[in-house]
Design an enzyme around this catalytic site. Structure first.
Site, PDB file in Angstrom:
ATOM      1  N   ALA A 154       0.808  -1.218   0.000  1.00  0.00           N
ATOM      2  CA  ALA A 154       0.000   0.000   0.000  1.00  0.00           C
ATOM      3  C   ALA A 154       0.839   1.264   0.000  1.00  0.00           C
ATOM      4  O   ALA A 154       0.298   2.360   0.134  1.00  0.00           O
ATOM      5  CB  ALA A 154      -0.923  -0.007   1.217  1.00  0.00           C
ATOM      6  N   HIS A 211       8.934  -5.494   2.936  1.00  0.00           N
ATOM      7  CA  HIS A 211       8.592  -4.955   1.618  1.00  0.00           C
ATOM      8  C   HIS A 211       9.774  -5.208   0.681  1.00  0.00           C
ATOM      9  O   HIS A 211      10.369  -4.283   0.129  1.00  0.00           O
ATOM     10  CB  HIS A 211       8.258  -3.473   1.717  1.00  0.00           C
ATOM     11  CG  HIS A 211       6.942  -3.210   2.364  1.00  0.00           C
ATOM     12  ND1 HIS A 211       5.759  -3.293   1.677  1.00  0.00           N
ATOM     13  CD2 HIS A 211       6.624  -2.889   3.645  1.00  0.00           C
ATOM     14  CE1 HIS A 211       4.754  -3.016   2.505  1.00  0.00           C
ATOM     15  NE2 HIS A 211       5.251  -2.787   3.703  1.00  0.00           N
ATOM     16  N   ASN A 235       3.798 -11.156   4.590  1.00  0.00           N
ATOM     17  CA  ASN A 235       3.183 -10.080   3.820  1.00  0.00           C
ATOM     18  C   ASN A 235       4.259  -9.191   3.213  1.00  0.00           C
ATOM     19  O   ASN A 235       5.235  -8.819   3.878  1.00  0.00           O
ATOM     20  CB  ASN A 235       2.258  -9.250   4.711  1.00  0.00           C
ATOM     21  CG  ASN A 235       0.983  -9.997   5.050  1.00  0.00           C
ATOM     22  OD1 ASN A 235       0.023 -10.007   4.286  1.00  0.00           O
ATOM     23  ND2 ASN A 235       0.981 -10.641   6.204  1.00  0.00           N
ATOM     24  N   ASP A 294      -0.491  -3.318  12.738  1.00  0.00           N
ATOM     25  CA  ASP A 294      -0.403  -2.602  11.469  1.00  0.00           C
ATOM     26  C   ASP A 294      -1.697  -1.825  11.235  1.00  0.00           C
ATOM     27  O   ASP A 294      -2.184  -1.702  10.110  1.00  0.00           O
ATOM     28  CB  ASP A 294      -0.133  -3.563  10.309  1.00  0.00           C
ATOM     29  CG  ASP A 294       0.368  -2.842   9.049  1.00  0.00           C
ATOM     30  OD1 ASP A 294       0.828  -1.685   9.173  1.00  0.00           O
ATOM     31  OD2 ASP A 294       0.288  -3.422   7.952  1.00  0.00           O
TER      32      ASP A 294
END
Length: 415
Positions: A154, A211, A235, A294
């Protein structure tokens, strides 16, 4: 000892009819607290010749240390990644509201943002002790902008950055200073990242890997350079593969420096991580697991359009997406809900060496022993949070905390 006399004059609170964690098991014992510190009752009785000034009946609930959330982007309409003239009031509001969910310390988290946002926001979020007014601020968690474009999730692509040749000076120029920073999430495959990791850890800042499209070898090199954490495991990283498990492989790697522990955040909100994945990670490396929310600014607000930094987020039921996409955009589950979901998925309570992760020491974070700092022990049952306490001051739980994700039975704790 500085403050010793003041602490000695503080009232002694005796919590009765409670269950507490001793040696990895729940035992029915009383707990004695004075000035936020757990006492040895034998010394209190025989050396100080004192008894409790006040007794609190816990009604058979568990008395456990407060939660620490090292990744929370905002909540209740407050967006930590948006600049304003009074960021502190928003941080204070979140700090106050998360107390009712058992969180007693947290790291306000900024997602990838323009440079001017960092320069304006960071000086306004100093480290701050907690109290009845709200949870303590351990320092800021900077998630980006030095992350992978392929696994940005995102985070807005327009504001992503790579390290320049003079990498650490580039970091300083980007953030405008690191005085209030506790954690930095970066992608270790970026050029000059090892140099940055060494420089950040030399300043006592926790480096987290996330990420990222890093393979296991690159991730191991990052840990050898000083990285100690993984941002929301599974993730925004390469999926596990049997020939190269990527960052996930750090949980069982045999190439970590001697004595070096790797910790990993997991979002146990029922959306981001399948219960089977929670069980796999916990069984592989139970002592490294750290639950994080988160949480996004929409936490506590319900359906509709909200913000996360420079982007709009659409909340539909239990899920938050970047508006107009199917990209998950953080969570809207509070920490006590995540803990209960983890309990349902695994049958056990998560270990909590969270203060070590946040470089705040280990006192009172796991076992409740005499002489340790009681970071706001809070009473709860397996059915929901009852109240939070700090030196005898009670913080009522939110009306929604007790209903969601009720756990059955009374499983033992595991440290």
């Amino acid at each position: 000892m500085r403050g010793g006399q003041g602490a000695a004059r503080a009232p002694v609170i005796q919590f009765t009819n409670c269950r507490i964690l001793r040696g990895g098991a729940l035992l029915r014992e009383d707990l004695w607290v004075r000035g936020g510190r757990i006492l040895d009752p034998e010394k209190l009785f025989f050396e100080e010749r004192r008894v409790a000034d006040e007794q609190r009946d816990c009604g058979g609930c568990i008395l456990a240390p407060g939660f620490i959330d090292v990744q929370i982007n905002g909540g209740f309409g407050v967006d930590f990644s948006q600049a304003s003239e009074d960021v502190g009031s928003g941080v204070a509001l979140v700090a106050r509201r998360i107390l009712s969910h058992g969180v007693t310390s947290f790291c306000p988290t900024l997602v990838t943002s323009p440079l001017e946002v960092y320069h304006k926001v960071l000086p306004q979020i100093p480290v701050k002790s907690g109290g009845p007014h709200g949870a303590g601020v351990l320092g800021v968690h900077l998630e980006g902008p030095f992350i992978s474009r392929e696994k940005r999730g995102a985070h807005p692509e327009a504001h992503l950055r790579s390290f320049e040749a003079d990498a650490f000076q580039d970091v300083l120029a980007t953030y405008g200073g690191l005085d209030n920073v506790r954690i930095v999430t970066l992608a270790p495959e970026l050029g000059h990242s090892q140099e940055v990791i060494r420089a950040l850890t030399a300043l006592g800042i926790c480096v987290s890997l996330g990420h990222s499209v890093a393979d296991l070898g690159t991730a191991e090199e990052a840990v050898q350079s000083g990285a100690t954490f993984i941002t929301h495991l599974f993730n925004a990283m390469l999926p596990f593969h049997h020939r190269d498990p990527g960052i996930v492989g750090l949980l069982t790697s045999d190439r970590l420096p001697a004595g070096r522990h790797i910790f990993y955040g997991m979002i146990a909100d029922g959306i981001h991580t399948n219960p089977a994945a929670l069980r796999i990670a916990h069984r592989a490396h139970p002592k490294g697991l750290v639950l994080v929310t988160d949480a996004v600014p929409a936490l506590g607000l319900g359906n509709g359009r909200h913000t996360l930094g420079q982007q709009e987020v659409e909340v539909d039921g239990l899920t938050a997406y970047v508006a107009g996409t199917n990209t998950l955009s953080g969570s809207i589950a509070p920490m006590d809900t995540c803990v209960r979901h983890f309990l349902q998925a695994t049958g056990m309570w998560p270990g909590s060496r969270l203060q070590e992760v946040a470089s705040a020491g280990e006192g009172g974070a796991n076992q409740q022993g005499a002489g340790t700092q009681s970071d706001w022990p809070w009473s709860h049952s397996t059915q929901g949070l009852q109240c939070g306490v700090r030196s005898g001051g009670c913080v009522p739980a939110s009306s929604t905390a007790a209903g969601a994700g009720e756990a059955q039975g009374d499983p033992g704790l595991r440290g």
